[in-house]
Write a protein that holds these residues in place. Structure first.
Motif, PDB file in Angstrom:
ATOM      1  N   MET A   1      62.721  75.592  47.719  1.00 13.59           N
ATOM      2  CA  MET A   1      61.583  73.536  47.644  1.00 13.59           C
ATOM      3  C   MET A   1      60.756  74.060  46.398  1.00 13.59           C
ATOM      4  O   MET A   1      59.341  74.747  47.197  1.00 13.59           O
ATOM      5  N   GLU A   2      60.603  73.675  45.142  1.00 12.27           N
ATOM      6  CA  GLU A   2      59.299  73.626  44.640  1.00 12.27           C
ATOM      7  C   GLU A   2      58.868  72.211  44.813  1.00 12.27           C
ATOM      8  O   GLU A   2      59.329  71.291  43.913  1.00 12.27           O
ATOM      9  N   PHE A   3      57.929  71.957  44.938  1.00 11.06           N
ATOM     10  CA  PHE A   3      57.175  70.429  44.639  1.00 11.06           C
ATOM     11  C   PHE A   3      56.217  70.726  43.202  1.00 11.06           C
ATOM     12  O   PHE A   3      55.343  71.597  43.102  1.00 11.06           O
ATOM     13  N   SER A   4      55.876  69.594  43.300  1.00  7.55           N
ATOM     14  CA  SER A   4      54.874  68.944  42.033  1.00  7.55           C
ATOM     15  C   SER A   4      53.638  69.047  42.107  1.00  7.55           C
ATOM     16  O   SER A   4      52.454  68.572  41.295  1.00  7.55           O
ATOM     17  N   SER A   5      53.524  68.978  43.955  1.00  6.61           N
ATOM     18  CA  SER A   5      51.772  68.436  44.155  1.00  6.61           C
ATOM     19  C   SER A   5      51.855  69.011  45.682  1.00  6.61           C
ATOM     20  O   SER A   5      52.730  69.592  46.506  1.00  6.61           O
ATOM     21  N   LYS A   6      50.897  70.390  45.387  1.00  3.42           N
ATOM     22  CA  LYS A   6      49.981  71.352  46.242  1.00  3.42           C
ATOM     23  C   LYS A   6      50.521  70.305  47.914  1.00  3.42           C
ATOM     24  O   LYS A   6      50.132  71.079  48.862  1.00  3.42           O
ATOM     25  N   LEU A   7      49.153  68.907  48.047  1.00  2.00           N
ATOM     26  CA  LEU A   7      49.028  67.569  48.976  1.00  2.00           C
ATOM     27  C   LEU A   7      50.367  67.886  49.557  1.00  2.00           C
ATOM     28  O   LEU A   7      50.922  68.146  50.777  1.00  2.00           O
ATOM     29  N   ILE A   8      51.329  67.395  48.788  1.00  2.00           N
ATOM     30  CA  ILE A   8      52.954  66.860  49.250  1.00  2.00           C
ATOM     31  C   ILE A   8      53.536  68.325  50.052  1.00  2.00           C
ATOM     32  O   ILE A   8      54.219  68.692  50.985  1.00  2.00           O
TER      33      ILE A   8
ATOM     34  N   ILE B   1      60.190  60.965  43.448  1.00  2.00           N
ATOM     35  CA  ILE B   1      60.392  63.347  43.134  1.00  2.00           C
ATOM     36  C   ILE B   1      61.716  63.367  43.808  1.00  2.00           C
ATOM     37  O   ILE B   1      61.407  64.932  43.156  1.00  2.00           O
ATOM     38  N   ARG B   2      63.023  63.082  44.674  1.00  2.00           N
ATOM     39  CA  ARG B   2      63.853  64.039  45.092  1.00  2.00           C
ATOM     40  C   ARG B   2      64.515  64.757  44.111  1.00  2.00           C
ATOM     41  O   ARG B   2      64.817  65.563  44.203  1.00  2.00           O
ATOM     42  N   ASP B   3      64.376  63.370  43.457  1.00  2.00           N
ATOM     43  CA  ASP B   3      65.562  63.542  42.693  1.00  2.00           C
ATOM     44  C   ASP B   3      65.152  64.487  41.664  1.00  2.00           C
ATOM     45  O   ASP B   3      65.968  64.955  40.872  1.00  2.00           O
ATOM     46  N   VAL B   4      63.452  64.301  40.911  1.00  2.00           N
ATOM     47  CA  VAL B   4      63.293  65.596  40.012  1.00  2.00           C
ATOM     48  C   VAL B   4      62.964  66.467  40.663  1.00  2.00           C
ATOM     49  O   VAL B   4      63.847  67.569  39.881  1.00  2.00           O
ATOM     50  N   MET B   5      62.864  66.956  42.151  1.00  2.00           N
ATOM     51  CA  MET B   5      63.013  67.549  42.296  1.00  2.00           C
ATOM     52  C   MET B   5      64.199  68.598  42.178  1.00  2.00           C
ATOM     53  O   MET B   5      64.802  69.805  41.798  1.00  2.00           O
ATOM     54  N   ALA B   6      65.644  67.719  42.389  1.00  2.00           N
ATOM     55  CA  ALA B   6      66.634  68.209  42.055  1.00  2.00           C
ATOM     56  C   ALA B   6      67.368  68.758  41.023  1.00  2.00           C
ATOM     57  O   ALA B   6      68.161  69.349  40.280  1.00  2.00           O
ATOM     58  N   ILE B   7      67.135  67.804  39.829  1.00  2.00           N
ATOM     59  CA  ILE B   7      67.333  67.773  37.699  1.00  2.00           C
ATOM     60  C   ILE B   7      66.555  68.710  38.375  1.00  2.00           C
ATOM     61  O   ILE B   7      67.199  69.678  37.215  1.00  2.00           O
ATOM     62  N   GLU B   8      65.164  69.598  38.711  1.00  2.00           N
ATOM     63  CA  GLU B   8      64.348  70.556  38.210  1.00  2.00           C
ATOM     64  C   GLU B   8      65.010  71.672  38.593  1.00  2.00           C
ATOM     65  O   GLU B   8      64.963  72.793  37.643  1.00  2.00           O
ATOM     66  N   ASN B   9      65.905  71.640  39.668  1.00  2.00           N
ATOM     67  CA  ASN B   9      66.242  72.922  40.249  1.00  2.00           C
ATOM     68  C   ASN B   9      67.494  73.379  39.285  1.00  2.00           C
ATOM     69  O   ASN B   9      67.784  74.572  39.731  1.00  2.00           O
ATOM     70  N   THR B  10      67.843  72.583  39.038  1.00  2.00           N
ATOM     71  CA  THR B  10      69.473  72.639  38.113  1.00  2.00           C
ATOM     72  C   THR B  10      69.251  73.441  37.025  1.00  2.00           C
ATOM     73  O   THR B  10      69.513  74.643  35.948  1.00  2.00           O
ATOM     74  N   GLY B  11      67.784  73.353  36.285  1.00  2.00           N
ATOM     75  CA  GLY B  11      67.259  74.345  34.931  1.00  2.00           C
ATOM     76  C   GLY B  11      67.999  73.719  34.102  1.00  2.00           C
ATOM     77  O   GLY B  11      67.842  74.572  32.996  1.00  2.00           O
ATOM     78  N   GLN B  12      68.483  72.650  33.603  1.00  2.00           N
ATOM     79  CA  GLN B  12      69.633  72.698  32.538  1.00  2.00           C
ATOM     80  C   GLN B  12      68.617  71.319  32.172  1.00  2.00           C
ATOM     81  O   GLN B  12      68.971  70.615  30.582  1.00  2.00           O
ATOM     82  N   PHE B  13      67.356  70.292  32.609  1.00  2.00           N
ATOM     83  CA  PHE B  13      67.237  69.583  31.718  1.00  2.00           C
ATOM     84  C   PHE B  13      65.758  69.433  31.186  1.00  2.00           C
ATOM     85  O   PHE B  13      64.866  69.705  31.551  1.00  2.00           O
TER      86      PHE B  13
ATOM     87  N   LYS C   1      62.191  71.554  56.248  1.00  2.00           N
ATOM     88  CA  LYS C   1      62.307  70.974  55.198  1.00  2.00           C
ATOM     89  C   LYS C   1      62.197  69.776  53.774  1.00  2.00           C
ATOM     90  O   LYS C   1      61.144  68.821  53.978  1.00  2.00           O
ATOM     91  N   ARG C   2      63.806  69.686  54.540  1.00  2.00           N
ATOM     92  CA  ARG C   2      63.986  68.601  53.956  1.00  2.00           C
ATOM     93  C   ARG C   2      64.065  66.881  54.143  1.00  2.00           C
ATOM     94  O   ARG C   2      63.300  65.671  53.865  1.00  2.00           O
ATOM     95  N   SER C   3      64.129  66.816  55.815  1.00  2.00           N
ATOM     96  CA  SER C   3      63.807  65.911  56.872  1.00  2.00           C
ATOM     97  C   SER C   3      62.361  65.502  56.558  1.00  2.00           C
ATOM     98  O   SER C   3      61.369  63.850  56.686  1.00  2.00           O
ATOM     99  N   ALA C   4      60.981  67.178  56.782  1.00  2.00           N
ATOM    100  CA  ALA C   4      59.820  66.657  56.621  1.00  2.00           C
ATOM    101  C   ALA C   4      59.801  65.743  55.108  1.00  2.00           C
ATOM    102  O   ALA C   4      58.959  64.942  55.102  1.00  2.00           O
ATOM    103  N   LEU C   5      60.516  66.446  53.597  1.00  2.00           N
ATOM    104  CA  LEU C   5      59.696  65.666  52.406  1.00  2.00           C
ATOM    105  C   LEU C   5      60.084  64.029  52.970  1.00  2.00           C
ATOM    106  O   LEU C   5      59.250  63.360  52.116  1.00  2.00           O
ATOM    107  N   ARG C   6      61.289  63.455  53.850  1.00  2.00           N
ATOM    108  CA  ARG C   6      61.606  62.298  53.763  1.00  2.00           C
ATOM    109  C   ARG C   6      60.437  61.926  54.502  1.00  2.00           C
ATOM    110  O   ARG C   6      59.781  60.556  53.993  1.00  2.00           O
ATOM    111  N   LEU C   7      59.660  62.861  55.642  1.00  2.00           N
ATOM    112  CA  LEU C   7      59.155  61.491  56.570  1.00  2.00           C
ATOM    113  C   LEU C   7      57.389  61.250  55.438  1.00  2.00           C
ATOM    114  O   LEU C   7      57.187  60.938  55.600  1.00  2.00           O
ATOM    115  N   VAL C   8      57.400  62.542  55.309  1.00  2.00           N
ATOM    116  CA  VAL C   8      56.479  62.613  53.575  1.00  2.00           C
ATOM    117  C   VAL C   8      56.519  61.327  52.930  1.00  2.00           C
ATOM    118  O   VAL C   8      55.067  60.106  52.818  1.00  2.00           O
TER     119      VAL C   8
END
Lengths: 206, 206
Positions: free
Chosen positions: B1-8, A89-101, B23-30
């Motif tokens: 940071m935008e997440f695809s899931s409210k739970l996350i 999911i981190r890669d999805v978030m990173a690519i979504e952030n670019t707005g290019q895909f 937030k990045r470390s937190a996402l890694r832990l999740v």
């Protein structure tokens, strides 16, 4: 470490099972929580349990989602014929952030890594191959990190879909924007010369 | 940071309120927890809640404990007339690990620090002064870290107990065992010369 309290000991042991958090850091976190209102610990614990219990994975792309079809897959304005293959999911978030895909994703859930005991069967590769075979896809873009594991995974998938009549591409490797040439490694610099692009293309989006 | 899931998103937001976790470390832990069995998250959450809800503080020394009197204060073999004043449970653990101290502790719960909004009234100073005034103590040892806040706290307490007929001491400052003289700061080196000890004492324990 000896603790004067079993409760502290148990909390420290549980926290220090998380990656990158040792017993000392765990104790620091525990002492921090003790200084905060009780509700904060309650909210934290509840958020973790809710997340773990109720999380869903999109049945189409396997991305983490709150519903059975994620927002990206449910979006009719996106091009469902272009599928970008990513690790998590981190890669999805990173690519979504670019707005290019504007295509959709396929989340593998990891990379093939014999050292970590991750084989192809633990990844969501079969459903990607099915999608390709069903003929509903025009292009597959590999967007895994360019490590040994990433390259292995790319190649494993490639072999299974190579005979399909689709475009199979991989994200461009090259010198990062803002980086100095002299500090780039030879492989990256070499690729960026071999895979040079027309100059007019380099300052246009899309 | 935008997440695809409210739970996350919620879990990441709660975790990233802990000190030193972004937030990045937190996402890694999740994401780590998502790959582990559900029970692990359950145990973690339960340990945190139990710890925060059921934790007790020793009514005598204010150390964290599972009972109303901690093991150290309840130990009759320890010298209850020598009280070592420390900041928090971590200092108690550190001193206990040396095996050199057989007295009891008084845990302040912090240091006077106007910048962090911590005044004397938020610390357990009054009960220490009471103990001293009651005449049950022979010696008070200050073992706070030698920072501005530590020194301020030492001095604040000292002023309130200075007229009692007890020994008031502070832990020795000097060059750490194994350290090179040339790298020591001047204040530490200066103190270690002024407060030199008889040579025969330096290689005996106690």
């Amino acid at each position: 470490m000896e603790f004067s309290s079993k409760l502290i000991e148990k909390a420290v042991n549980e926290i220090s099972q998380l990656p990158g958090i040792g017993k000392r850091s765990a104790l620091r976190l525990v002492l921090h929580l003790l200084k905060q209102p009780k509700e904060q610990t309650g909210f934290l614990a509840q958020a973790l349990v809710n997340m773990r219990e109720d999380i869903k994975y999109c049945t189409n792309c396997h991305n983490i989602s709150d519903s059975t079809i994620c927002e990206i897959c449910a979006n009719k304005n996106r091009n469902h014929q272009i599928v970008c293959v990513v690790e998590d999911i981190r890669d999805v978030m990173a690519i979504e952030n670019t707005g290019q895909f504007r295509g959709v994703y396929h989340v593998l859930g990891g990379k093939i890594s014999p050292i970590d005991g991750v084989g192809p069967s633990q990844l969501r590769i079969a459903t990607l191959v099915e999608k390709v075979k069903s003929g509903s896809i025009n292009e597959v873009i590999f967007a895994l990190s360019s490590t040994m594991e990433g390259d292995t995974t790319n190649f494993y998938i490639y072999k299974q879909i190579a005979d399909a009549a689709i475009v199979i591409s991989t994200i461009a490797r090259g010198i990062a924007v803002g980086d100095e040439l002299e500090y780039a490694d030879e492989v990256t610099l070499g690729r960026s010369i071999l895979q040079r692009v027309p100059f007019e293309k380099s300052f246009k989006n899309n």
